[in-house]
Design an enzyme around this catalytic site. Structure first.
Site, short mmCIF file in Angstrom:
data_model
loop_
_atom_site.label_atom_id
_atom_site.label_comp_id
_atom_site.label_asym_id
_atom_site.label_seq_id
_atom_site.Cartn_x
_atom_site.Cartn_y
_atom_site.Cartn_z
N TYR A 146 5.14 -0.04 3.24
CA TYR A 146 4.93 1.41 3.22
C TYR A 146 3.59 1.70 3.88
CZ TYR A 146 4.36 6.15 1.29
OH TYR A 146 4.19 7.50 1.12
N ASP A 241 -2.87 -2.81 7.25
CA ASP A 241 -2.88 -1.71 6.30
C ASP A 241 -3.36 -2.26 4.96
OD1 ASP A 241 -2.47 0.29 4.49
OD2 ASP A 241 -0.39 0.71 5.07
N LYS A 269 -7.01 4.34 -1.58
CA LYS A 269 -7.00 3.99 -3.00
C LYS A 269 -8.40 3.68 -3.55
CE LYS A 269 -2.13 3.49 -3.01
NZ LYS A 269 -1.15 2.95 -2.09
C1 PLP Z 1 -0.46 3.92 -0.97
C2 PLP Z 1 -0.30 3.35 0.37
C3 PLP Z 1 -0.30 4.16 1.52
C4 PLP Z 1 -0.33 5.65 1.46
O1 PLP Z 1 -1.47 6.15 0.87
P1 PLP Z 1 -1.46 7.65 0.27
O2 PLP Z 1 -2.88 7.88 -0.10
O3 PLP Z 1 -0.50 7.63 -0.88
O4 PLP Z 1 -1.00 8.54 1.36
C5 PLP Z 1 -0.27 3.53 2.75
N1 PLP Z 1 -0.22 2.19 2.85
C6 PLP Z 1 -0.19 1.39 1.77
C7 PLP Z 1 -0.15 -0.09 1.95
C8 PLP Z 1 -0.21 1.95 0.49
O5 PLP Z 1 -0.15 1.14 -0.57
#
Ligand code: PLP
Length: 436
Positions: A146, A241, A269
């Site tokens: 994601y 990411d 995060k």
């Molecule tokens: C949570 C997450 C996102 C998206 O972040 P948001 O702040 O929810 O938009 C993107 N990449 C990874 C790996 C994530 O865990």
């Protein structure tokens, strides 16, 4: 014992009349695990307290950010002080470079960075930048990973959509997603083949270095370096990411843990200490391609928000000062929880595959080894749902989806380990193997 959730149920009904599904993010609705989601009144340390007065051990940490636990006093104090000076200016502050310097201390590969408000924005813009810099259109991502909910990334996008059992999203034109190539994780041959099929057309590979959004999945030895080598051989960029793994798997994220230098990194995060904040950054020649220096546009009214900067600085300062104790301790506590419950399951005759990396872990309800999305999807999600409900009733709040990683914070200690092991014993005795 069934939870008393009368007030939460009322609040859910009111929310459903105003917000689709009663929520502002789909997995919070508990659709895949069943039952009513408790409404939270407050949280402290490792515990959440709902509107009915129930207490839960928090095993999802706001989906990752709360590595220091809830209402960590230095973070609360920093936000309070910043709020007194106004919550937004739309002009530069010293705090932005202060936090950037701390981020760079942890992630030396971020020669320059930019703050945004969410991981979605960070990934979306990093991809735009990679496309602008290379002058190419295609992007390679991996099934079950994601990278936020931007149009081009909602292809085989893991947790949220996987939980709902849908392949992507309505409303994304085929023309928008046609430049996204989704490949199986942990398979370098598939990546080589994709590059061979489209020489000089692929701008970048974006990957969760440790997958968290299909449940926890570790990279096989040599996989991440293999990705970088293939990308570079073809003039493409590697984007790690680390929105979930950054400051979690080590101070310097997965790139420190696996000793790999990407071209660009996305963070989120933990970086905002629980406030909306994220960042992307990397090689300065690439980052200088961003407006106002370069032709790739990106902007944000609330980017670098002073409250988010303050919370991020307080969080990172604590992690940096205590790196040597925090990370080994987190990993140890997580192993006690993950393996402890796995052992209890084995005794109870419940088949689980336990994946743990650092303070991220997942119990998959499958006998298969889980190394990619296809193997994660062999899990019995109904059994997971029953386990989730039984654990919640025993006062332990796991992430409400088989395809989400659980997180441990610095506030999880021996007492919390004992609580979760006891809850799991009761759950496995009760109702996991048979349907209710
Ligand atoms: C949570 C997450 C996102 C998206 O972040 P948001 O702040 O929810 O938009 C993107 N990449 C990874 C790996 C994530 O865990």
């Amino acid at each position: 014992m069934p939870l008393s959730l009368a007030r939460s149920r009322q609040l859910q009904q009111r929310a459903e009349s105003l917000l689709p599904g009663g929520v502002d993010s789909p997995v919070r609705a508990f659709r895949s695990v069943g039952g009513d989601p408790p409404f939270i009144a407050r949280a402290e340390g490792a515990y959440l307290y709902d509107e009915d007065g129930n207490r839960y051990l928090d095993m999802f940490g706001s989906w990752g950010p709360m590595i220091l636990g809830h209402a960590f006093p230095p973070v609360v104090e920093a936000i309070r002080e910043a709020a007194g000076h106004s919550s937004s200016f739309g002009a530069s502050t010293a705090a932005e470079a202060d936090l950037a310097a701390l981020v760079q201390q942890c992630f030396p590969s971020l020669e320059k960075l930019r703050f945004v408000n969410s991981g979605t924005e960070a990934c979306m813009t990093a991809i735009r930048l990679a496309r602008g810099f290379t002058g190419r259109s295609f992007v390679v991502k991996f099934e079950g990973c994601y990278h936020g909910h931007s149009d081009a990334m909602l292809v085989k996008a893991g947790s949220g959509v996987a939980t709902l059992g849908i392949p992507g999203s309505a409303g994304v034109p085929a023309e928008t997603a046609m430049h996204t190539i989704a490949l199986p994780f942990n398979n370098l041959e598939a990546v080589r083949a994709a590059f061979d099929a489209r020489p000089k057309e692929i701008a970048c590979i974006i990957v969760e270095p440790v997958v968290g959004n299909a449940g926890t999945i570790a990279p096989l030895p040599g996989y991440l370096k293999g990705l970088r080598d293939i990308a570079h051989r073809h003039g493409a960029l590697l984007i790690l990411d680390e929105v979930m793994t950054g400051f979690r798997l080590s101070l310097g994220g997965a790139q420190q843990r696996y000793e790999i230098t990407p071209d660009l990194t996305t963070l989120g995060k933990i970086i905002g200490g629980g406030l909306p904040c994220a960042a992307f950054g990397g090689r300065h020649d690439i980052m200088n391609f961003l407006a106002p220096l370069g032709p790739v546009y990106q902007a944000g009214t609330l980017s670098g928000n002073p409250l988010a900067m303050a919370a991020g600085i307080a969080t990172l300062e604590h992690l940096i000062a205590n790196e040597q104790t925090i990370y080994p301790q987190l990993e140890k506590t997580t192993a006690q929880i993950a393996s402890g419950v796995a052992a209890i399951a084995r005794e109870a005759g419940v088949t689980l595959t336990t994946n743990q990396v650092g303070s991220m872990f997942t119990w998959f309800f499958t006998g298969s080894e889980v190394t990619d999305f296809a193997s994660a999807a062999t899990s019995d999600t109904q059994a997971f749902g029953r386990f989730h409900r039984a654990m919640l009733e025993a006062g332990v709040w796991l992430p409400p989806s088989q395809y989400e990683a659980a997180f441990v914070s610095t506030k999880h200690g021996p007492e919390e380990v004992a609580l979760i092991l006891e809850a799991a014993s009761a759950a496995f005795r009760r109702n996991i193997s048979q349907r209710p």
